[in-house]
Motif scaffolding. Structure first.
Motif, PDB file in Angstrom:
ATOM      1  N   LEU A   1      82.851  81.318   7.388  1.00 13.20           N
ATOM      2  CA  LEU A   1      83.377  82.541   6.786  1.00 13.20           C
ATOM      3  C   LEU A   1      84.742  82.900   7.364  1.00 13.20           C
ATOM      4  CD1 LEU A   1      80.231  84.838   6.559  1.00 13.20           C
ATOM      5  CD2 LEU A   1      81.576  83.929   4.653  1.00 13.20           C
ATOM      6  N   ALA A   2      84.884  82.737   8.688  1.00 14.20           N
ATOM      7  CA  ALA A   2      86.171  83.038   9.331  1.00 14.20           C
ATOM      8  C   ALA A   2      87.277  82.164   8.747  1.00 14.20           C
ATOM      9  CB  ALA A   2      86.060  82.831  10.842  1.00 14.20           C
ATOM     10  N   ARG A   3      86.997  80.886   8.546  1.00 14.21           N
ATOM     11  CA  ARG A   3      88.004  79.986   7.961  1.00 14.21           C
ATOM     12  C   ARG A   3      88.333  80.394   6.530  1.00 14.21           C
ATOM     13  NH1 ARG A   3      85.187  76.608  11.144  1.00 14.21           N
ATOM     14  NH2 ARG A   3      83.737  75.892   9.556  1.00 14.21           N
ATOM     15  N   LYS A   4      87.313  80.694   5.747  1.00 11.75           N
ATOM     16  CA  LYS A   4      87.552  81.068   4.349  1.00 11.75           C
ATOM     17  C   LYS A   4      88.303  82.391   4.231  1.00 11.75           C
ATOM     18  CE  LYS A   4      83.681  78.524   2.499  1.00 11.75           C
ATOM     19  NZ  LYS A   4      82.366  78.519   1.884  1.00 11.75           N
ATOM     20  N   GLU A   5      88.056  83.296   5.158  1.00  9.83           N
ATOM     21  CA  GLU A   5      88.684  84.615   5.119  1.00  9.83           C
ATOM     22  C   GLU A   5      89.976  84.685   5.929  1.00  9.83           C
ATOM     23  OE1 GLU A   5      87.733  87.462   3.350  1.00  9.83           O
ATOM     24  OE2 GLU A   5      86.495  85.979   2.327  1.00  9.83           O
ATOM     25  N   HIS A   6      90.321  83.593   6.599  1.00 14.27           N
ATOM     26  CA  HIS A   6      91.546  83.517   7.399  1.00 14.27           C
ATOM     27  C   HIS A   6      91.579  84.585   8.501  1.00 14.27           C
ATOM     28  CE1 HIS A   6      93.035  80.615   4.523  1.00 14.27           C
ATOM     29  NE2 HIS A   6      92.693  81.453   3.567  1.00 14.27           N
ATOM     30  N   VAL A   7      90.447  84.700   9.208  1.00  8.87           N
ATOM     31  CA  VAL A   7      90.381  85.585  10.371  1.00  8.87           C
ATOM     32  C   VAL A   7      89.852  84.780  11.556  1.00  8.87           C
ATOM     33  CG1 VAL A   7      90.014  87.684   9.000  1.00  8.87           C
ATOM     34  CG2 VAL A   7      88.046  86.437   9.893  1.00  8.87           C
ATOM     35  N   GLN A   8      90.020  85.315  12.738  1.00  2.00           N
ATOM     36  CA  GLN A   8      89.536  84.655  13.943  1.00  2.00           C
ATOM     37  C   GLN A   8      88.012  84.786  14.019  1.00  2.00           C
ATOM     38  OE1 GLN A   8      91.415  82.834  16.098  1.00  2.00           O
ATOM     39  NE2 GLN A   8      92.976  83.162  14.544  1.00  2.00           N
ATOM     40  N   PRO A   9      87.335  83.772  14.569  1.00  2.00           N
ATOM     41  CA  PRO A   9      85.865  83.833  14.673  1.00  2.00           C
ATOM     42  C   PRO A   9      85.322  85.102  15.348  1.00  2.00           C
ATOM     43  CG  PRO A   9      86.605  81.604  15.066  1.00  2.00           C
ATOM     44  CD  PRO A   9      87.851  82.470  14.975  1.00  2.00           C
ATOM     45  N   PRO A  10      85.922  85.596  16.448  1.00  3.15           N
ATOM     46  CA  PRO A  10      85.375  86.834  17.035  1.00  3.15           C
ATOM     47  C   PRO A  10      85.442  88.029  16.066  1.00  3.15           C
ATOM     48  CG  PRO A  10      86.791  85.735  18.616  1.00  3.15           C
ATOM     49  CD  PRO A  10      86.983  85.033  17.302  1.00  3.15           C
ATOM     50  N   SER A  11      86.499  88.071  15.252  1.00  2.00           N
ATOM     51  CA  SER A  11      86.603  89.141  14.246  1.00  2.00           C
ATOM     52  C   SER A  11      85.490  89.015  13.222  1.00  2.00           C
ATOM     53  CB  SER A  11      87.959  89.094  13.541  1.00  2.00           C
ATOM     54  OG  SER A  11      88.997  89.338  14.451  1.00  2.00           O
ATOM     55  N   MET A  12      85.214  87.789  12.782  1.00  6.89           N
ATOM     56  CA  MET A  12      84.157  87.588  11.800  1.00  6.89           C
ATOM     57  C   MET A  12      82.801  87.951  12.389  1.00  6.89           C
ATOM     58  SD  MET A  12      83.320  87.036   8.754  1.00  6.89           S
ATOM     59  CE  MET A  12      84.915  86.558   8.124  1.00  6.89           C
TER      60      MET A  12
ATOM     61  N   LEU B   1      82.949 100.674   3.145  1.00  8.21           N
ATOM     62  CA  LEU B   1      83.260  99.295   3.503  1.00  8.21           C
ATOM     63  C   LEU B   1      84.765  99.068   3.456  1.00  8.21           C
ATOM     64  CD1 LEU B   1      80.550  97.304   1.540  1.00  8.21           C
ATOM     65  CD2 LEU B   1      80.537  97.925   3.945  1.00  8.21           C
ATOM     66  N   SER B   2      85.261  98.334   4.431  1.00  5.92           N
ATOM     67  CA  SER B   2      86.684  97.985   4.444  1.00  5.92           C
ATOM     68  C   SER B   2      86.950  96.903   3.398  1.00  5.92           C
ATOM     69  CB  SER B   2      87.084  97.477   5.830  1.00  5.92           C
ATOM     70  OG  SER B   2      86.538  96.185   6.044  1.00  5.92           O
ATOM     71  N   PRO B   3      88.208  96.737   3.007  1.00  4.38           N
ATOM     72  CA  PRO B   3      88.531  95.639   2.085  1.00  4.38           C
ATOM     73  C   PRO B   3      88.101  94.274   2.653  1.00  4.38           C
ATOM     74  CG  PRO B   3      90.349  97.174   2.159  1.00  4.38           C
ATOM     75  CD  PRO B   3      89.367  97.607   3.228  1.00  4.38           C
ATOM     76  N   THR B   4      88.206  94.094   3.965  1.00  6.15           N
ATOM     77  CA  THR B   4      87.794  92.828   4.578  1.00  6.15           C
ATOM     78  C   THR B   4      86.286  92.630   4.446  1.00  6.15           C
ATOM     79  OG1 THR B   4      89.621  92.953   6.142  1.00  6.15           O
ATOM     80  CG2 THR B   4      87.813  91.472   6.712  1.00  6.15           C
ATOM     81  N   GLU B   5      85.515  93.678   4.676  1.00  2.43           N
ATOM     82  CA  GLU B   5      84.057  93.573   4.528  1.00  2.43           C
ATOM     83  C   GLU B   5      83.689  93.251   3.082  1.00  2.43           C
ATOM     84  OE1 GLU B   5      82.651  96.647   8.036  1.00  2.43           O
ATOM     85  OE2 GLU B   5      83.274  97.455   6.098  1.00  2.43           O
ATOM     86  N   MET B   6      84.370  93.899   2.131  1.00  2.82           N
ATOM     87  CA  MET B   6      84.121  93.593   0.714  1.00  2.82           C
ATOM     88  C   MET B   6      84.496  92.150   0.403  1.00  2.82           C
ATOM     89  SD  MET B   6      82.732  96.050  -0.989  1.00  2.82           S
ATOM     90  CE  MET B   6      83.100  95.671  -2.684  1.00  2.82           C
ATOM     91  N   SER B   7      85.576  91.672   0.989  1.00  4.32           N
ATOM     92  CA  SER B   7      86.013  90.297   0.759  1.00  4.32           C
ATOM     93  C   SER B   7      84.978  89.308   1.280  1.00  4.32           C
ATOM     94  CB  SER B   7      87.368  90.068   1.423  1.00  4.32           C
ATOM     95  OG  SER B   7      87.814  88.757   1.196  1.00  4.32           O
ATOM     96  N   VAL B   8      84.409  89.585   2.447  1.00  6.61           N
ATOM     97  CA  VAL B   8      83.375  88.700   3.008  1.00  6.61           C
ATOM     98  C   VAL B   8      82.163  88.668   2.075  1.00  6.61           C
ATOM     99  CG1 VAL B   8      81.731  88.408   4.912  1.00  6.61           C
ATOM    100  CG2 VAL B   8      84.142  88.897   5.395  1.00  6.61           C
ATOM    101  N   LEU B   9      81.753  89.827   1.583  1.00 10.86           N
ATOM    102  CA  LEU B   9      80.622  89.854   0.647  1.00 10.86           C
ATOM    103  C   LEU B   9      80.950  89.085  -0.628  1.00 10.86           C
ATOM    104  CD1 LEU B   9      79.369  93.537   1.006  1.00 10.86           C
ATOM    105  CD2 LEU B   9      78.337  91.458   1.949  1.00 10.86           C
ATOM    106  N   GLY B  10      82.176  89.218  -1.097  1.00 12.80           N
ATOM    107  CA  GLY B  10      82.599  88.467  -2.282  1.00 12.80           C
ATOM    108  C   GLY B  10      82.579  86.973  -2.046  1.00 12.80           C
TER     109      GLY B  10
END
Length: 125
Positions: A38-49, A16-25
């Motif tokens: 989730l995209a807003r909380k993780e500060h990523v674009q919706p397509p990335s999420m 798992l990437s650090p980003t994937e772990m962060s989403v699970l967290g």
């Protein structure tokens, strides 16, 4: 930052990437959410999420369910597998930190205890 990087290496599932772990967290802390939330909380674009959620779903770590009020949306929830993996990762990181902390003297412990509330606040801004 160095401590954070070193902690990221104390994971159970290296696939798992650090980003994937962060989403699970985030799901563990905040509960189920839409991909947009989730995209807003993780500060990523919706397509990335959307891609991250699809990867996590393919690994059996999240499930998508219909949104209770908006049929156009889905709600992302972590699975029991993800909960167990996060718990094991937390245990591994805590053990690693405990080993490091054994080298601190009383003055360093006092400084760490004093800084803890500020660090906690910064982590949640």
């Amino acid at each position: 930052m160095r401590l954070g990087r070193r902690l990221k290496h104390q994971r159970v599932d290296e696939s798992l990437s650090p980003t994937e772990m962060s989403v699970l967290g985030t799901l563990a802390r905040c509960g189920s959410a839409t991909p947009g939330e989730l995209a807003r909380k993780e500060h990523v674009q919706p397509p990335s999420m959307t891609r991250i959620v699809a990867l996590l779903e393919s690994k059996g770590l999240v499930r998508l369910e219909p949104h209770p009020e908006d049929r156009r949306q889905k709600v992302v929830s972590q699975t029991e597998t993800a909960e167990a993996m996060l718990e094991e990762s937390r245990r591994k990181r805590n053990a690693w930190l405990a080993d490091l902390a054994e080298g601190l003297d009383e003055d360093e412990w006092a400084k760490l205890r004093a800084a803890a509330p500020v660090l906690e606040k910064l982590a949640h801004l």
